[in-house]
Scaffold this motif. Structure first.
Motif, PDB file in Angstrom:
ATOM      1  N   ALA A   1       0.838  -1.200   0.000  1.00  7.93           N
ATOM      2  CA  ALA A   1       0.000   0.000   0.000  1.00  7.93           C
ATOM      3  C   ALA A   1       0.868   1.243   0.000  1.00  7.93           C
ATOM      4  CB  ALA A   1      -0.904   0.004   1.232  1.00  7.93           C
ATOM      5  N   PRO A   2       0.414   2.316  -0.658  1.00 10.88           N
ATOM      6  CA  PRO A   2       1.169   3.577  -0.587  1.00 10.88           C
ATOM      7  C   PRO A   2       1.181   4.096   0.838  1.00 10.88           C
ATOM      8  CG  PRO A   2      -0.987   3.924  -1.588  1.00 10.88           C
ATOM      9  CD  PRO A   2      -0.816   2.445  -1.458  1.00 10.88           C
ATOM     10  N   GLN A   3       2.333   4.640   1.261  1.00 14.67           N
ATOM     11  CA  GLN A   3       2.479   5.083   2.643  1.00 14.67           C
ATOM     12  C   GLN A   3       2.001   6.528   2.795  1.00 14.67           C
ATOM     13  OE1 GLN A   3       3.523   3.209   5.301  1.00 14.67           O
ATOM     14  NE2 GLN A   3       3.426   1.497   3.854  1.00 14.67           N
ATOM     15  N   THR A   4       1.006   6.716   3.692  1.00 20.80           N
ATOM     16  CA  THR A   4       0.513   8.061   3.986  1.00 20.80           C
ATOM     17  C   THR A   4       1.144   8.614   5.255  1.00 20.80           C
ATOM     18  OG1 THR A   4      -1.371   7.120   5.165  1.00 20.80           O
ATOM     19  CG2 THR A   4      -1.681   7.629   2.834  1.00 20.80           C
ATOM     20  N   ARG A   5       1.765   7.778   6.074  1.00 23.03           N
ATOM     21  CA  ARG A   5       2.471   8.220   7.267  1.00 23.03           C
ATOM     22  C   ARG A   5       3.967   8.049   7.030  1.00 23.03           C
ATOM     23  NH1 ARG A   5       3.503   3.185   9.272  1.00 23.03           N
ATOM     24  NH2 ARG A   5       1.945   1.599   8.855  1.00 23.03           N
ATOM     25  N   SER A   6       4.749   8.248   8.096  1.00 20.83           N
ATOM     26  CA  SER A   6       6.197   8.125   7.946  1.00 20.83           C
ATOM     27  C   SER A   6       6.557   6.752   7.413  1.00 20.83           C
ATOM     28  CB  SER A   6       6.881   8.356   9.297  1.00 20.83           C
ATOM     29  OG  SER A   6       8.261   8.116   9.185  1.00 20.83           O
ATOM     30  N   SER A   7       7.429   6.702   6.415  1.00 22.28           N
ATOM     31  CA  SER A   7       7.832   5.428   5.827  1.00 22.28           C
ATOM     32  C   SER A   7       9.000   4.801   6.565  1.00 22.28           C
ATOM     33  CB  SER A   7       8.215   5.629   4.352  1.00 22.28           C
ATOM     34  OG  SER A   7       9.296   6.552   4.253  1.00 22.28           O
ATOM     35  N   THR A   8       9.540   5.494   7.583  1.00 22.56           N
ATOM     36  CA  THR A   8      10.656   4.978   8.377  1.00 22.56           C
ATOM     37  C   THR A   8      10.168   4.702   9.795  1.00 22.56           C
ATOM     38  OG1 THR A   8      12.180   6.335   7.080  1.00 22.56           O
ATOM     39  CG2 THR A   8      13.016   5.406   9.132  1.00 22.56           C
ATOM     40  N   ARG A   9      10.553   3.531  10.298  1.00 21.98           N
ATOM     41  CA  ARG A   9      10.117   3.119  11.635  1.00 21.98           C
ATOM     42  C   ARG A   9      11.285   2.521  12.410  1.00 21.98           C
ATOM     43  NH1 ARG A   9       5.117   5.272  12.288  1.00 21.98           N
ATOM     44  NH2 ARG A   9       4.378   3.605  13.626  1.00 21.98           N
ATOM     45  N   LEU A  10      11.062   2.239  13.679  1.00 17.73           N
ATOM     46  CA  LEU A  10      12.059   1.599  14.533  1.00 17.73           C
ATOM     47  C   LEU A  10      11.804   0.097  14.579  1.00 17.73           C
ATOM     48  CD1 LEU A  10      12.317   3.979  17.642  1.00 17.73           C
ATOM     49  CD2 LEU A  10      13.788   3.906  15.609  1.00 17.73           C
TER      50      LEU A  10
ATOM     51  N   LEU B   1      15.690  14.202  26.301  1.00 11.68           N
ATOM     52  CA  LEU B   1      14.760  13.707  25.293  1.00 11.68           C
ATOM     53  C   LEU B   1      13.838  12.670  25.917  1.00 11.68           C
ATOM     54  CD1 LEU B   1      17.295  13.178  22.354  1.00 11.68           C
ATOM     55  CD2 LEU B   1      15.856  15.187  22.801  1.00 11.68           C
ATOM     56  N   GLY B   2      12.537  12.872  25.767  1.00 18.93           N
ATOM     57  CA  GLY B   2      11.568  11.922  26.284  1.00 18.93           C
ATOM     58  C   GLY B   2      11.251  10.843  25.262  1.00 18.93           C
ATOM     59  N   ARG B   3      10.486   9.885  25.687  1.00 16.00           N
ATOM     60  CA  ARG B   3      10.127   8.739  24.856  1.00 16.00           C
ATOM     61  C   ARG B   3       8.864   9.061  24.066  1.00 16.00           C
ATOM     62  NH1 ARG B   3      11.281   3.145  25.633  1.00 16.00           N
ATOM     63  NH2 ARG B   3       9.770   1.707  24.701  1.00 16.00           N
ATOM     64  N   ALA B   4       8.923   8.892  22.754  1.00 18.51           N
ATOM     65  CA  ALA B   4       7.752   9.111  21.913  1.00 18.51           C
ATOM     66  C   ALA B   4       6.813   7.917  22.014  1.00 18.51           C
ATOM     67  CB  ALA B   4       8.181   9.322  20.463  1.00 18.51           C
ATOM     68  N   GLN B   5       5.553   8.139  21.634  1.00 23.80           N
ATOM     69  CA  GLN B   5       4.591   7.051  21.638  1.00 23.80           C
ATOM     70  C   GLN B   5       5.025   5.959  20.668  1.00 23.80           C
ATOM     71  OE1 GLN B   5       1.784   6.602  23.489  1.00 23.80           O
ATOM     72  NE2 GLN B   5       2.237   8.459  24.660  1.00 23.80           N
ATOM     73  N   ALA B   6       4.910   4.719  21.127  1.00 22.58           N
ATOM     74  CA  ALA B   6       5.360   3.594  20.305  1.00 22.58           C
ATOM     75  C   ALA B   6       4.627   3.534  18.969  1.00 22.58           C
ATOM     76  CB  ALA B   6       5.175   2.286  21.074  1.00 22.58           C
ATOM     77  N   LEU B   7       3.328   3.835  18.954  1.00 18.66           N
ATOM     78  CA  LEU B   7       2.566   3.772  17.717  1.00 18.66           C
ATOM     79  C   LEU B   7       3.048   4.802  16.696  1.00 18.66           C
ATOM     80  CD1 LEU B   7      -1.066   3.220  19.063  1.00 18.66           C
ATOM     81  CD2 LEU B   7       0.337   1.574  17.794  1.00 18.66           C
ATOM     82  N   ASP B   8       3.739   5.846  17.173  1.00 21.20           N
ATOM     83  CA  ASP B   8       4.226   6.888  16.270  1.00 21.20           C
ATOM     84  C   ASP B   8       5.588   6.564  15.663  1.00 21.20           C
ATOM     85  OD1 ASP B   8       1.964   8.412  16.753  1.00 21.20           O
ATOM     86  OD2 ASP B   8       2.890   9.502  18.424  1.00 21.20           O
ATOM     87  N   VAL B   9       6.362   5.693  16.312  1.00 25.40           N
ATOM     88  CA  VAL B   9       7.739   5.480  15.851  1.00 25.40           C
ATOM     89  C   VAL B   9       8.098   4.027  15.590  1.00 25.40           C
ATOM     90  CG1 VAL B   9       8.596   7.594  16.944  1.00 25.40           C
ATOM     91  CG2 VAL B   9       8.603   5.445  18.238  1.00 25.40           C
ATOM     92  N   GLN B  10       7.462   3.092  16.267  1.00 29.08           N
ATOM     93  CA  GLN B  10       7.836   1.690  16.089  1.00 29.08           C
ATOM     94  C   GLN B  10       7.146   1.084  14.871  1.00 29.08           C
ATOM     95  OE1 GLN B  10       7.670   0.178  20.556  1.00 29.08           O
ATOM     96  NE2 GLN B  10       8.419  -1.427  19.190  1.00 29.08           N
ATOM     97  N   ALA B  11       7.806   0.084  14.295  1.00 30.50           N
ATOM     98  CA  ALA B  11       7.185  -0.691  13.218  1.00 30.50           C
ATOM     99  C   ALA B  11       5.961  -1.400  13.780  1.00 30.50           C
ATOM    100  CB  ALA B  11       8.185  -1.693  12.668  1.00 30.50           C
ATOM    101  N   LEU B  12       4.866  -1.365  13.035  1.00 36.16           N
ATOM    102  CA  LEU B  12       3.624  -1.955  13.529  1.00 36.16           C
ATOM    103  C   LEU B  12       3.639  -3.473  13.495  1.00 36.16           C
ATOM    104  CD1 LEU B  12       0.905   0.458  12.103  1.00 36.16           C
ATOM    105  CD2 LEU B  12       2.134   0.542  14.293  1.00 36.16           C
ATOM    106  N   VAL B  13       4.590  -4.029  12.769  1.00 41.86           N
ATOM    107  CA  VAL B  13       4.776  -5.473  12.779  1.00 41.86           C
ATOM    108  C   VAL B  13       6.259  -5.762  12.569  1.00 41.86           C
ATOM    109  CG1 VAL B  13       4.232  -5.651  10.317  1.00 41.86           C
ATOM    110  CG2 VAL B  13       4.088  -7.683  11.750  1.00 41.86           C
ATOM    111  N   SER B  14       6.801  -6.680  13.341  1.00 44.08           N
ATOM    112  CA  SER B  14       8.218  -7.037  13.192  1.00 44.08           C
ATOM    113  C   SER B  14       8.439  -8.466  13.636  1.00 44.08           C
ATOM    114  CB  SER B  14       9.116  -6.084  14.013  1.00 44.08           C
ATOM    115  OG  SER B  14       8.846  -6.229  15.397  1.00 44.08           O
TER     116      SER B  14
END
Length: 380
Positions: A157-166, A275-288
């Motif tokens: 699917a085309p990416q509408t959010r950040s294409s880079t994740r943790l 530096l604080g911790r960002a929300q996981a849903l905003d930065v982590q890969a949704l599946v790994s």
């Protein structure tokens, strides 16, 4: 009018007075009167203008005194001079005695460094306590990667959010866990070629615990400049790695370079504050997929695949493809919770050979692959 006869006594008095008046010679008596007036000191009532002038003089003196009291910070006394400031009185013996003042407490703002002032001359951060030493401990190390880390065997699917994740990997370390994890993140290459790090070239000096803050001091920062979004994600790579190694996601990370704050990471991220911790849903890969690792040799016919996912309705899709024959196995597996990062486990019975394993989510709009992680393994 009464006409009475002349009285002999009255006539005698008139004659006597007339004779006495004839003997008096008139003279100028004004000087004598003035001399007598000056010689006699009488109480003199103060005139209104005198009273007014006196009050004005007292008012002027009071004003000068008030200026001295309330501007004491700008006045100095010569040796031997006694300066009475606010909150002081003079005793009968002349020695100054103090009376306690009620201090006015004003909120103190913590010093911050403006972006334009973030230079090597920024304030130095004090050192804290070192980490506890561990032996053969598994610690997480985070890397950057595309949201579709790998080449899917079907349309993405085309990416509408950040294409880079943790993406998270695991390493076993001896010594100080956070320090060793950061050293791996900055100097090692992940086994999966789909992952990478922008911290290459950085050199970590120490990781210390300063109360509620963890300080990571670098001897050298990574070179290069990237866009703001990627820079902040790379900063989160460090935050997640350090907090994961310490097993504490609440402590912010103060980044320093040779003990000083303010130097910008990747030309974008201000390090003057922790530096604080960002929300996981905003930065982590949704599946790994975390096990098996890329290029692993697996013995036996049953392969256990483990990973994490934040999946809609807790559903994760998977596919195993034999890279030589093209044979495939595909199905779905459920995580323990939906829309929240939860573990999943897949049991696969695979023949010997090279296999590509995919775990992915499907777009709700067109069923294309939205988030994916792949691992290539060798089954013996």
């Amino acid at each position: 009018m009464n006409n009475q006869p002349n009285d002999p006594f009255d006539e005698l008095m008139r004659r006597s007075l007339a004779e006495e008046a004839d003997r008096i010679e008139p003279t100028d008596a004004l000087p004598e009167i003035l001399d007598r007036a000056h010689a006699v000191r009488r109480p003199v009532a103060r005139r209104p203008w005198v009273v007014t002038a006196g009050l004005a003089a007292v008012g002027t003196a009071a004003a000068v005194g008030a200026f001295t009291v309330f501007n004491g910070n700008f006045n100095t006394a010569d040796e031997g001079d006694a300066v009475a400031g606010q909150g002081t009185v003079t005793s009968a013996g002349g020695a100054p005695t103090t009376t306690p003042d009620t201090p006015r407490s004003e909120p103190t703002k913590a010093p911050t460094v403006r972006p334009s002032e973030a230079t090597s001359a920024s304030p130095q951060v004090g050192r804290g306590m070192p980490e506890q030493v561990v032996s053969n401990k598994a610690v997480p190390v985070y890397w950057l990667g595309s949201a579709t880390a790998g080449k899917p065997t079907q349309k993405a699917a085309p990416q509408t959010r950040s294409s880079t994740r943790l993406y998270r990997t695991w390493s076993r370390v001896n010594g100080r866990p956070a320090y060793q994890a950061v050293r791996i993140m900055t100097s090692k290459q992940p086994s999966d070629a789909d992952y990478y790090s922008l911290w290459k070239g950085a050199e970590v000096g120490s990781v210390t615990l300063d109360g509620a803050v963890v300080t990571v001091d670098f001897k050298r920062f990574p070179e290069g400049r990237v866009d703001e979004e990627t820079a902040h994600l790379a900063a989160q790579q460090l935050v997640y790695t350090v907090q994961g190694a310490l097993e504490d996601s609440t402590r912010p990370i103060q980044v320093t370079q040779r003990g000083r704050t303010g130097v910008r990471l990747f030309g974008q991220v201000d390090t003057s504050l922790p530096l604080g911790r960002a929300q996981a849903l905003d930065v982590q890969a949704l599946v790994s997929i975390e096990s098996p690792t890329e290029g692993a040799l697996v013995s036996g016919g049953v392969v256990t695949v483990q990973g994490t996912a934040a999946a809609y309705e807790a559903t994760v899709n998977y596919r195993a493809t034999n890279l030589k024959t093209g044979k495939q196995y595909s199905s779905v597996v459920n995580t323990s919770e939906g829309q929240k990062f939860s573990p999943f486990t897949i049991e696969l019975k695979l023949e010997p050979g090279a296999w590509q394993i995919e775990a992915y989510l499907l777009s709700g709009e067109d069923s294309s692959v939205s988030d994916l992680d792949t691992k290539t393994i060798e089954v013996r």
